[in-house]
Design an enzyme around this catalytic site. Structure first.
Site, short mmCIF file in Angstrom:
data_model
loop_
_atom_site.label_atom_id
_atom_site.label_comp_id
_atom_site.label_asym_id
_atom_site.label_seq_id
_atom_site.Cartn_x
_atom_site.Cartn_y
_atom_site.Cartn_z
N LYS A 117 0.85 -1.20 0.00
CA LYS A 117 0.00 0.00 0.00
C LYS A 117 0.88 1.25 0.00
O LYS A 117 0.64 2.18 -0.77
CB LYS A 117 -0.88 0.00 1.26
CG LYS A 117 -1.55 1.34 1.54
CD LYS A 117 -2.37 1.30 2.80
CE LYS A 117 -1.68 1.81 4.05
NZ LYS A 117 -1.43 3.26 4.09
N ASN A 118 1.91 1.25 0.88
CA ASN A 118 2.70 2.47 1.05
C ASN A 118 3.65 2.72 -0.12
O ASN A 118 4.34 3.74 -0.14
CB ASN A 118 3.47 2.42 2.37
CG ASN A 118 2.54 2.63 3.56
OD1 ASN A 118 1.36 2.96 3.37
ND2 ASN A 118 3.04 2.44 4.77
N ARG B 29 -4.04 10.79 4.05
CA ARG B 29 -2.93 11.74 4.17
C ARG B 29 -1.96 11.66 2.98
O ARG B 29 -1.37 12.67 2.60
CB ARG B 29 -2.21 11.42 5.48
CG ARG B 29 -1.06 12.30 5.78
CD ARG B 29 -0.42 11.88 7.09
NE ARG B 29 0.94 12.34 7.15
CZ ARG B 29 1.32 13.55 7.55
NH1 ARG B 29 0.42 14.39 7.98
NH2 ARG B 29 2.58 13.91 7.56
N ASP C 239 -4.91 9.05 9.49
CA ASP C 239 -5.08 8.39 10.78
C ASP C 239 -4.87 9.36 11.92
O ASP C 239 -4.11 10.32 11.82
CB ASP C 239 -4.05 7.27 10.89
CG ASP C 239 -4.32 6.19 9.87
OD1 ASP C 239 -5.46 5.74 9.81
OD2 ASP C 239 -3.39 5.83 9.14
N ASP D 191 4.31 0.67 11.95
CA ASP D 191 3.02 0.08 11.51
C ASP D 191 2.91 -1.40 11.87
O ASP D 191 1.89 -2.03 11.57
CB ASP D 191 2.84 0.25 9.99
CG ASP D 191 2.64 1.70 9.59
OD1 ASP D 191 2.59 2.57 10.47
OD2 ASP D 191 2.51 1.96 8.37
N ILE E 216 8.06 7.11 16.45
CA ILE E 216 7.68 7.78 15.21
C ILE E 216 6.46 8.69 15.43
O ILE E 216 6.44 9.81 14.92
CB ILE E 216 7.36 6.75 14.10
CG1 ILE E 216 8.50 5.72 13.97
CG2 ILE E 216 7.10 7.45 12.76
CD1 ILE E 216 9.84 6.26 13.52
C1 UD1 Z 1 4.42 6.82 5.99
C2 UD1 Z 1 3.45 5.67 5.90
C3 UD1 Z 1 2.93 5.30 7.29
C4 UD1 Z 1 4.12 5.00 8.21
C5 UD1 Z 1 5.13 6.15 8.19
C6 UD1 Z 1 6.38 5.84 8.99
C7 UD1 Z 1 2.40 5.97 3.76
C8 UD1 Z 1 1.16 6.26 3.00
N1 UD1 Z 1 2.32 6.06 5.09
O1 UD1 Z 1 3.70 7.93 6.53
O2 UD1 Z 1 2.11 4.14 7.17
O3 UD1 Z 1 3.63 4.85 9.53
O4 UD1 Z 1 5.51 6.45 6.84
O5 UD1 Z 1 7.01 4.70 8.49
O6 UD1 Z 1 3.42 5.63 3.20
N2 UD1 Z 1 6.72 14.60 10.30
C9 UD1 Z 1 6.88 15.92 10.62
N3 UD1 Z 1 6.94 16.83 9.60
C10 UD1 Z 1 6.84 16.45 8.29
C11 UD1 Z 1 6.68 15.10 7.98
C12 UD1 Z 1 6.63 14.18 9.01
O7 UD1 Z 1 6.98 16.28 11.78
O8 UD1 Z 1 6.91 17.33 7.42
C13 UD1 Z 1 6.64 13.61 11.39
C14 UD1 Z 1 5.30 12.89 11.43
O9 UD1 Z 1 4.34 13.65 12.15
C15 UD1 Z 1 5.65 11.61 12.11
C16 UD1 Z 1 7.07 11.34 11.61
O10 UD1 Z 1 7.57 12.58 11.14
O11 UD1 Z 1 5.67 11.78 13.50
C17 UD1 Z 1 7.16 10.31 10.52
O12 UD1 Z 1 6.34 10.70 9.45
P1 UD1 Z 1 6.62 10.22 7.95
O13 UD1 Z 1 7.82 9.35 7.90
O14 UD1 Z 1 6.56 11.42 7.08
O15 UD1 Z 1 5.35 9.31 7.67
P2 UD1 Z 1 4.33 9.39 6.46
O16 UD1 Z 1 5.06 9.56 5.19
O17 UD1 Z 1 3.23 10.34 6.80
#
Ligand code: UD1
Length: 420
Positions: free
Chosen positions: A22-23, A92, A116, A305, A327
């Site tokens: 999915k990701n 998201r 989520d 996850d 995370i």
């Molecule tokens: C993706 C995955 C999700 C997984 C996550 C971590 C998809 C669709 N989703 O989410 O299932 O749990 O990776 O492996 O691929 N953050 C910030 N600022 C930003 C971006 C992120 O503070 O600009 C923080 C987020 O709030 C979170 C952490 O960084 O606490 C990790 O987020 P990120 O790695 O970006 O996850 P996603 O890409 O949203």
């Protein structure tokens, strides 16, 4: 509204295959927007989030035809560079269109994301990186208006944290930017390597994907491509924990064992027998799990996850385990639901203290989110009596054929409409 009804007691056995991640596929779908023409993605799971992303693409002007596990995407020359609020709120990952639309159209209008409920999930790193590449942003009535009138320009971007989404957004923005983009402290997830492989097939020049430094040399245009999506390590891991928690013997096929290295190590520590082949993993669960301490970390660490599923397993351990979530600040709503089943889990800051109990006892619980929902189903499979997992649509966002696949392994599980 649908719910899953699980009757505890069956030891799972047999083999089950997984589809593409999915990701990964959600990002590949966005990547197709970079090149007009006909793309094909194979090994695609028939999950709700894929359908939502197809609707985002269709809103932008592309057409998506799904046949089994293949999607054909037709991308026109002219796109409508916007992602509407009703779709972005549901998922998201829609924020990824920002980089792709800026690259293709020089502008994008994207509602601020939902997804989520894991606490605050900002997009500051996405925006900061795109700004250093020449984009400017304006927030109007909850919609982000992004423009790069002179096109995107390659830049050196060093991420504060190896964010998966920010790394991907910058990759999508960088492939057609003028000059070279370097992403430092990049996320190293296999899904990012797979996105880079798909972009490479489209003509992008990317090196270092899978390491902490990714270098992208911009090209003037890209062409359509065919790509087989990398197997879903989270789907695979969930069925392996299902085998472990029931003291069963489950083999997952069509996966990449290497992508689950840390999760498999923790299953071994919990007393499981784990064997792997080129594209399969077999887990034989213990009579009773051993307690295990673990912490979630960016890849190659233990995947956040997979944390709820692992905690579900450890609720039955012969001692106390400690889990640290690094995370997300608030991925703990499901803990109350696990405790309703008789688990003894307490939250201390970012740590879960899991005191192993001898038995769980079935009752109605709320799925909360994709992985929490899956974890509660797994707990239900060992709880006394039956467990009803409501809000099952959360699980459908991430798992294709969850109920039939578990049933094929011997689980007593059915899907039903919520009465009334
Ligand atoms: C993706 C995955 C999700 C997984 C996550 C971590 C998809 C669709 N989703 O989410 O299932 O749990 O990776 O492996 O691929 N953050 C910030 N600022 C930003 C971006 C992120 O503070 O600009 C923080 C987020 O709030 C979170 C952490 O960084 O606490 C990790 O987020 P990120 O790695 O970006 O996850 P996603 O890409 O949203």
């Amino acid at each position: 509204m649908e719910q899953f009804v699980v009757t505890g007691g069956a030891r799972l056995g047999g083999s089950v295959s997984v589809l593409g991640a999915k990701n990964a596929v959600l990002k590949h779908l966005v990547a197709t927007l970079l090149a007009p023409g006909s793309h094909r993605l194979e090994n695609v799971p028939g999950i709700l989030d894929v359908h939502i992303m197809c609707r985002v693409l269709e809103h932008v002007g592309a057409s998506c035809a799904i046949a089994g596990s293949t999607i054909d995407i037709d991308v026109p020359v002219h796109l409508r560079p916007e992602a509407p609020i009703d779709l972005v709120r549901q998922m998201r990952a829609s924020i990824l269109v920002l980089g792709a639309l800026l690259a293709r159209c020089g502008e994008a209008r994207v509602a601020l994301p939902g997804g989520d409920d894991f606490g605050s999930r900002p997009i500051d790193m996405h925006l900061g990186g795109l700004e250093s590449m020449g984009a400017t942003f304006d927030l109007v009535h909850g919609v982000l208006h992004a423009t790069a009138p002179d096109g995107l320009i390659g830049a050196d971007v060093h991420l504060e944290f190896p964010s998966v989404g920010a790394t991907e957004n910058l990759l999508l923005a960088g492939v057609m930017a003028r000059g070279t983009t370097t992403i430092g402290n990049a996320a190293r997830e296999p899904e990012i390597q797979d996105l880079a492989a798909f972009l490479g097939a489209m003509g992008a020049r990317i090196s270092g994907a899978g390491t902490s430094t990714i270098v992208v040399e911009g090209v003037p245009s890209m062409s359509p491509a065919i790509h087989r999506v990398v197997p879903d390590r989270l789907e695979a891991g969930t069925y392996l924990v299902a085998g472990a928690i029931t003291g069963g013997d489950v083999t997952v096929t069509d996966c990449v064992p290497e992508h689950l290295r840390m999760e498999l190590r923790k299953l071994v520590e919990a007393g499981c027998e784990v064997t792997t082949g080129d594209d399969w993993v077999r887990v034989v669960g213990p009579e009773r799990p051993l307690p295990v301490d673990f912490a979630t970390l960016p890849y190659p660490g233990f995947h956040t996850d997979m944390h709820p599923q692992m905690v579900a397993l450890l609720t039955l351990a012969s001692g106390t385990s400690v889990m640290t979530e690094n995370i997300y600040s608030a991925r703990f709503r499901y803990v109350g639901e696990l405790n309703r089943l008789g688990a003894e889990v307490t939250l201390e800051g970012q740590h879960l203290i899991v005191r192993g109990v001898a038995t769980l006892s079935g009752c109605p619980v709320d799925a909360c989110d994709i992985r929490a929902g899956a974890a509660l189903v797994l707990a239900g499979m060992v709880a006394d009596g039956y467990t009803t997992v409501v809000d099952a649509q959360h699980i459908d966002r991430g798992y294709h054929d969850f109920v039939p696949k578990l049933a094929s392994l011997g689980a007593e599980i059915r899907r039903e409409d919520v009465p009334g």
